[in-house]
Structure formats: structure tokens, C-alpha cells
Design a protein around this motif. Structure first.
Motif, PDB file in Angstrom:
ATOM      1  N   SER A 162       0.824  -1.207   0.000  1.00 46.74           N
ATOM      2  CA  SER A 162       0.000   0.000   0.000  1.00 46.74           C
ATOM      3  C   SER A 162       0.858   1.257   0.000  1.00 46.74           C
ATOM      4  N   ILE A 163       1.943   1.243   0.779  1.00 45.83           N
ATOM      5  CA  ILE A 163       2.835   2.413   0.801  1.00 45.83           C
ATOM      6  C   ILE A 163       3.470   2.624  -0.570  1.00 45.83           C
ATOM      7  N   LEU A 211      -1.733  -0.827 -10.551  1.00 44.02           N
ATOM      8  CA  LEU A 211      -2.577  -0.169  -9.549  1.00 44.02           C
ATOM      9  C   LEU A 211      -2.248   1.315  -9.436  1.00 44.02           C
ATOM     10  N   ILE A 212      -0.965   1.650  -9.490  1.00 45.92           N
ATOM     11  CA  ILE A 212      -0.571   3.061  -9.441  1.00 45.92           C
ATOM     12  C   ILE A 212      -1.170   3.810 -10.624  1.00 45.92           C
ATOM     13  N   ASN A 237      -7.656   3.647   1.290  1.00 40.26           N
ATOM     14  CA  ASN A 237      -8.853   2.923   1.711  1.00 40.26           C
ATOM     15  C   ASN A 237      -9.518   2.153   0.579  1.00 40.26           C
ATOM     16  N   ASP A 238      -8.999   2.270  -0.632  1.00 34.55           N
ATOM     17  CA  ASP A 238      -9.639   1.589  -1.757  1.00 34.55           C
ATOM     18  C   ASP A 238      -9.543   0.072  -1.608  1.00 34.55           C
ATOM     19  N   PHE A 239     -10.651  -0.584  -1.899  1.00 30.05           N
ATOM     20  CA  PHE A 239     -10.688  -2.041  -1.889  1.00 30.05           C
ATOM     21  C   PHE A 239     -10.997  -2.601  -3.270  1.00 30.05           C
ATOM     22  N   LEU A 240     -11.916  -1.943  -3.992  1.00 37.76           N
ATOM     23  CA  LEU A 240     -12.397  -2.491  -5.262  1.00 37.76           C
ATOM     24  C   LEU A 240     -11.287  -2.613  -6.296  1.00 37.76           C
ATOM     25  N   GLN A 269      -1.287  -7.071  -3.719  1.00 35.80           N
ATOM     26  CA  GLN A 269      -2.535  -6.659  -3.084  1.00 35.80           C
ATOM     27  C   GLN A 269      -2.281  -5.640  -1.987  1.00 35.80           C
ATOM     28  N   PRO A 270      -3.116  -4.602  -1.880  1.00 32.91           N
ATOM     29  CA  PRO A 270      -2.957  -3.614  -0.806  1.00 32.91           C
ATOM     30  C   PRO A 270      -3.464  -4.147   0.516  1.00 32.91           C
ATOM     31  N   VAL A 271      -3.270  -3.358   1.559  1.00 26.77           N
ATOM     32  CA  VAL A 271      -3.593  -3.811   2.908  1.00 26.77           C
ATOM     33  C   VAL A 271      -5.096  -3.984   3.107  1.00 26.77           C
TER      34      VAL A 271
END
Length: 293
Positions: A89-90, A157-158, A224-227, A238-240
Motif C-alpha cells: 500500500s505504501i 494499480l498506481i 482505503n480503496d478495496f475495489l 494486493q494492498p492492505v
């Protein structure tokens, strides 16, 4: 006004302010109640939680749930904890926020100080992009990422978050730059300053308040994005937020609620720290941008 009436007005004002403060404190405590419950249960042994009263303070505090959530909790088929996903995520948020903020500032600069035919149409399209639901772009975005070879990667993702954040960044900076004296830009041009020199030396140094607004907004949304994370992030990217969902949904026979609470707090800490450090500048910059626009 007589002295007695003035004293009465002062006392009435103090009572009113005291009442307002009491009401605000009550609502603040009520709002923080879920966080308090999460915090106290994250330092309880599991038998204390399953025993009944989740509101009670821990009788035998422990930080083992936090250690487990960070490094040893089972997520999927591996016992990795949140640590690698936290780093994902960072590595995703920092460049995405930086790039989308710089591009938003550049767009706002162009649309206010370098006017051209069709600039309002372009701004309208960028503004429209802010209101496109995430679900609509999933399939087209997946096709694009697949064709350019970025599917399932952090770079992909970025790119997704940069594309989705440009519209918001442009909106913020365009409104802020709209009231900036155009004469200064023209004077710099007459002195021989070029496009980028004016941008770096004149526009960006005065953009602190609105830049803070943009950074906080983008950071919060992306972290905070999940989708997008679950749709475009591969197993190693995968992010946190996705890891947190997988941790809570994993079926190991026992629901470790204390670990789940600790993991949820860990996942929320960065956004909380951002608001604590820069939150006082958020409203100030937002109001500055809205008034100047």
C-alpha cells in the motif's frame, strides 16, 4: 446597556458556550466509541472477548494480537500477517498521490493561465470523470492493463489511481489558480520565463494550502480503496485493505476477534496519522480553494 444587564449577557453567553461544548464533547465521545471498543478488544486475550462483555476493560492486557496481525496472522493459505501488504500500500500510495497531485497542478495551471480553444470542454470532461462510478471502469481498465502488460502489478494499480485522481486534482488546483493574478504570469513571460519555469518558480510555491487538500484527499481515497485493489492487484501486489478482508474472512476454525481488531486499527493508522499531522490545514486549504474559485 447597564452594568447589570451587561454582566447578565456575559453569564448567558458563558452558559451557552458551555452547553455547546458539552454537546460537542458528547457527540465526539459517541463517535469515538467504536474505535474505543476496537482498541480495548485488540489487547484482550481471546477468552475475555468470547466470555461476553466487549465493553469491559482488559483484565490481562497483551500485545500478542498486534504481533499476530502484523506478522503471523494467516491470510489465505500463508501466515504472513499484514506486513507485506502494508508495504504494498505504501509503495502504491506514495507515487500515485505524488503523480496525480503534480498532474492536477499542471492541468489547473494550464486551464487558468494558458487558455486555449476548448479548454472549458476539457475541464468539463475531467470534472465528469470525478463522478464515474468505479464499477463502470473495471472491465475497460482490466482490458487496458492486460494489453500494456501491467495486469496484477503494483505499477498497474498506481496507473489506475493516477488516472482516477487526475480529475480531482485538476478541480482543486484550477479553482485555486483561478484568482491568482494573471498579470504576474504575463510579467514573468515578458522577462523571458518559459512555461515550466513559471510553473515551478511562481505557481507551485503558492500552492501549499490546496496541495495539502489534494494530498489528504488522494491519500485517503487510495489507501482505503478495496475495489481496485481486489480487481487489479495480483497475489503479490494486493494492498492492505484486501489483506484485511482476507484475514477477517479466512476460516481457520476460530474467529480471532482480537487479531481482527488489531489488524483493522493497523490498516487505518496511516490515514489517521495524516489527518492528525495535516488535518488543520485541510479545511483552511479547502476554504481557500473554494473562495478563490
Amino acid at each position: 446597556m447597564s452594568g447589570g444587564a451587561q454582566d447578565q449577557a456575559i453569564r448567558t453567553g458563558r452558559v451557552t458556550r458551555t452547553f455547546i461544548y458539552v454537546v460537542l464533547i458528547f457527540f465526539a465521545l459517541f463517535y469515538l466509541l467504536p474505535f474505543f471498543i476496537m482498541l480495548i478488544n485488540s489487547i484482550k486475550p481471546l477468552p475475555e472477548i468470547t466470555g461476553g462483555n466487549m465493553m469491559a476493560l482488559p483484565t490481562d492486557p497483551t500485545i500478542e494480537p498486534w504481533k499476530s496481525a502484523w506478522s503471523t496472522a494467516q491470510i489465505g493459505v500463508e501466515a504472513t500477517g499484514l506486513k507485506p501488504y502494508f508495504m504494498n500500500s505504501i509503495l502504491m500510495v506514495v507515487p500515485a498521490v505524488a503523480i496525480s497531485t503534480i498532474l492536477g497542478a499542471l492541468n489547473g495551471y494550464i486551464l487558468t493561465k494558458w487558455r486555449f480553444r476548448g479548454d472549458n470542454l476539457i475541464f468539463g470532461l475531467l470534472l465528469f470523470s470525478c463522478f464515474i462510478p468505479f464499477q463502470i471502469v473495471l472491465i475497460p481498465m482490466a482490458m487496458v492493463l492486460g494489453k500494456i502488460g501491467l495486469a496484477g502489478s503494483l505499477t498497474g494499480l498506481i496507473l489506475v489511481h493516477v488516472v482516477y485522481g487526475i480529475g480531482f486534482g485538476t478541480l482543486y488546483f484550477r479553482n485555486y489558480y483561478a484568482a491568482f493574478p494573471t498579470e504576474l504570469v504575463r510579467a514573468a513571460m515578458m522577462d523571458g520565463a518559459g512555461f515550466f519555469r513559471i510553473f515551478w518558480r511562481i505557481m507551485l510555491p503558492v500552492s501549499g494550502p490546496i496541495a495539502v487538500v489534494c494530498i489528504i484527499w488522494q491519500f485517503t481515497n487510495i489507501w482505503n480503496d478495496f475495489l481496485f485493489g481486489v480487481s487489479f492487484g495480483g497475489l503479490d501486489a494486493q494492498p492492505v485493505t484486501v489483506a484485511l478482508n482476507n484475514l477477517v474472512q479466512s476460516s481457520t476454525g476460530v474467529r480471532e476477534y482480537n487479531v481482527h481488531f488489531a489488524a483493522a486499527i493497523l490498516a487505518a493508522l496511516p490515514t489517521l496519522l495524516v489527518y492528525i499531522v495535516a488535518g488543520r490545514y485541510f479545511v483552511r486549504g479547502l476554504m481557500a480553494g473554494s473562495v478563490k474559485g
